[in-house]
Design a protein around this motif. Sequence first.
Motif, PDB file in Angstrom:
ATOM      1  N   ILE A 153       0.861  -1.199   0.000  1.00 21.30           N
ATOM      2  CA  ILE A 153       0.000   0.000   0.000  1.00 21.30           C
ATOM      3  C   ILE A 153       0.888   1.236   0.000  1.00 21.30           C
ATOM      4  CG2 ILE A 153      -0.271   0.205   2.528  1.00 21.30           C
ATOM      5  CD1 ILE A 153      -3.334   0.718   1.941  1.00 21.30           C
ATOM      6  N   GLY A 155       3.436   3.776  -0.969  1.00 22.83           N
ATOM      7  CA  GLY A 155       4.614   3.677  -1.831  1.00 22.83           C
ATOM      8  C   GLY A 155       4.936   2.250  -2.246  1.00 22.83           C
ATOM      9  N   SER A 156       4.409   1.281  -1.525  1.00 22.06           N
ATOM     10  CA  SER A 156       4.664  -0.115  -1.871  1.00 22.06           C
ATOM     11  C   SER A 156       3.622  -0.654  -2.841  1.00 22.06           C
ATOM     12  CB  SER A 156       4.703  -0.956  -0.587  1.00 22.06           C
ATOM     13  OG  SER A 156       5.739  -0.479   0.241  1.00 22.06           O
ATOM     14  N   THR A 208       8.284  -1.561   6.000  1.00 20.95           N
ATOM     15  CA  THR A 208       8.367  -1.880   7.436  1.00 20.95           C
ATOM     16  C   THR A 208       7.938  -3.307   7.746  1.00 20.95           C
ATOM     17  OG1 THR A 208       6.103  -1.087   7.633  1.00 20.95           O
ATOM     18  CG2 THR A 208       7.856   0.499   8.112  1.00 20.95           C
ATOM     19  N   THR A 214      -1.423  -4.411   4.480  1.00 21.97           N
ATOM     20  CA  THR A 214      -0.609  -5.343   3.698  1.00 21.97           C
ATOM     21  C   THR A 214      -0.542  -6.706   4.367  1.00 21.97           C
ATOM     22  OG1 THR A 214       0.637  -3.494   2.842  1.00 21.97           O
ATOM     23  CG2 THR A 214       1.703  -5.657   2.708  1.00 21.97           C
TER      24      THR A 214
HETATM   25  O1  F6P Z   1       1.072   5.345   5.987  1.00 22.07           O
HETATM   26  C1  F6P Z   1       1.939   5.913   5.083  1.00 22.07           C
HETATM   27  C2  F6P Z   1       3.064   4.988   4.727  1.00 22.07           C
HETATM   28  O2  F6P Z   1       3.975   4.910   5.758  1.00 22.07           O
HETATM   29  C3  F6P Z   1       3.715   5.430   3.425  1.00 22.07           C
HETATM   30  O3  F6P Z   1       4.677   6.397   3.613  1.00 22.07           O
HETATM   31  C4  F6P Z   1       4.225   4.152   2.889  1.00 22.07           C
HETATM   32  O4  F6P Z   1       4.527   4.238   1.526  1.00 22.07           O
HETATM   33  C5  F6P Z   1       3.064   3.236   3.192  1.00 22.07           C
HETATM   34  O5  F6P Z   1       2.605   3.665   4.456  1.00 22.07           O
HETATM   35  C6  F6P Z   1       3.366   1.775   3.230  1.00 22.07           C
HETATM   36  O6  F6P Z   1       4.360   1.465   4.162  1.00 22.07           O
HETATM   37  P1  F6P Z   1       5.120   0.090   4.121  1.00 22.07           P
HETATM   38  O7  F6P Z   1       5.852  -0.015   2.840  1.00 22.07           O
HETATM   39  O8  F6P Z   1       6.043   0.094   5.308  1.00 22.07           O
HETATM   40  O9  F6P Z   1       4.094  -1.017   4.241  1.00 22.07           O
END
Ligand code: F6P
Length: 540
Positions: A153, A155-156, A208, A214
């Motif tokens: 979600i 950026g991913s 993360t 996700t």
């Molecule tokens: O909630 C915002 C955010 O931290 C974005 O900056 C990031 O792209 C997205 O969530 C997804 O985060 P992650 O790649 O750690 O799942």
Amino acid sequence: MSGDISQSQEWAALDKHHEELAGRRLRELFAEDPGRAGRMAVTAGDLYLDYSKHRATEETVGLLVALAERAGLSGRIAAMFGGEHINVSEDRAVLHVALRLPEDAELVVDGQDVVRDVHAVLAKMSAFAGRVRSKEWKGATGRPIETVVNIGIGGSDLGPAMAYEALRDYADAGIAARFVSNIDPADITGNLAGLDPATTLFVVSSKTFTTLETLTNARVARSWLVGALGEEAVSQHFVAVSTNAEKVAEFGIDTDNMFGFWDWVGGRYSYDGAIGLSLMIAIGPERFREMLAGFHTIDEHFRTAPFEANMPVLMGLLGIWYTDFFGVETRAVLPYSQRLHRFPAYLQQLTMESNGKSVRADGSPVTVDTGEIFWGEPGTNGQHAFYQLLHQGTRLVPADFIGFAEPFDDREGMHDQLTANLLAQTSALAFGKTAEEIAAEGTAPEIVPHKVMPGNRPTSTILAPKLTPGTLGQLVALYEHIVFVEGVIWGVDSFDQWGVELGKKMALDVAPALTSEEPPDTFPDPSTEQLVRRYRELRG
Ligand code: F6P
């Protein structure tokens, strides 16, 4: 510059200049100086920018460049490319530009050879993508992969999803990609529909590996797969992209099948690294590398071109000009390419998560507006929907028009029609049509005011030869650096996103109130309490 840029002489000079220019019309500016079209244009890589249809003159550009110099833009660019910790609130370097450095480049950051690390991951991705594409990688039943489902979600998701759509004409291995992001069950249900577990590969993408949406979607996908093929199938149907090996292992994905990146790549700046794995599988490692070369071309342009001829600098400064001097709130991005239909959504995260800030990097409040609101749709769909407001509404909405000379394929001259629309729109927006011109066409006097086209509506036009992996990389890098330029002028940290945290935490607190046997006795606020009660009643 540290401190308040709006107190600088350069800001004051722009304020004064705005007073002089705000009442001037593009018709007059072009009549006085037809040569401005030739001079107010710049090339970067394959991208050509015409910015002559802006409510700006070369004097404006000079004053904006002086502002950039006052803000220390050159130093900030050098600091980013040099790996300094410019993400101050998280104490991190910001090195998405390193994701596209050529293999023979050198960059050691915090004692780490960044270029070697980047290319090691690229090699691992390429090898894996190659095996999936050549059908050497088999699913648990021995059948090759036909569909890759990226689960991620923000950026991913937005980067690979946008780029896959943009480059789907280059997906030449017969492997389709799908993208699941939302916690709404409709998303995963819809995307699993019609898929065969035996030929499906899931790429769980999360920087993360703690993101609720996700991990929940990944668990649903895992049950779906295990239900059909058994537990032992997981290793052949699940891979991960993350910075967090421990959590990946905890989820049950073999870390040999994990593709890493680093804390110096922000989520919204990450699809040209391992987060682009699903895209790489679809279009192949070579095309992916062409895309990286495109990014790098614009990085080099941004790093070296003088500000007056620097495309991201000019476009970023024009964003400042409208936001802070004309009081404009939004910028439309209008790609005349159906393939770029996800580009505005991608840009929304890139720009708004980066520069939607009210304090400067040192924690002091900003004193000017920050963070343009980006939105848009591909032309010509937008023309038949919201362009009415762009042409005749009371609001000023600067717009970026993006077009390509050559289509991937053409039918009955449709591509030229598409481009004709792009060109006609920017001209109509700039020059409009006066009451006299409309009356001269024999329009009834009472109808004339309805037909007047005010004009004086500013646009940038970006033209590129063709939408290819290389030009897409150039386009994305252009907007990444526009964001950077604006962030430097505003003095904000464009690389953190603390504003999204509170809502995430509160959702975790609220969830039990929706599902527990008895509603809890404490709620965040009376309105939320009332809504929780209503929801529980409706849910039964
Ligand atoms: O909630 C915002 C955010 O931290 C974005 O900056 C990031 O792209 C997205 O969530 C997804 O985060 P992650 O790649 O750690 O799942």
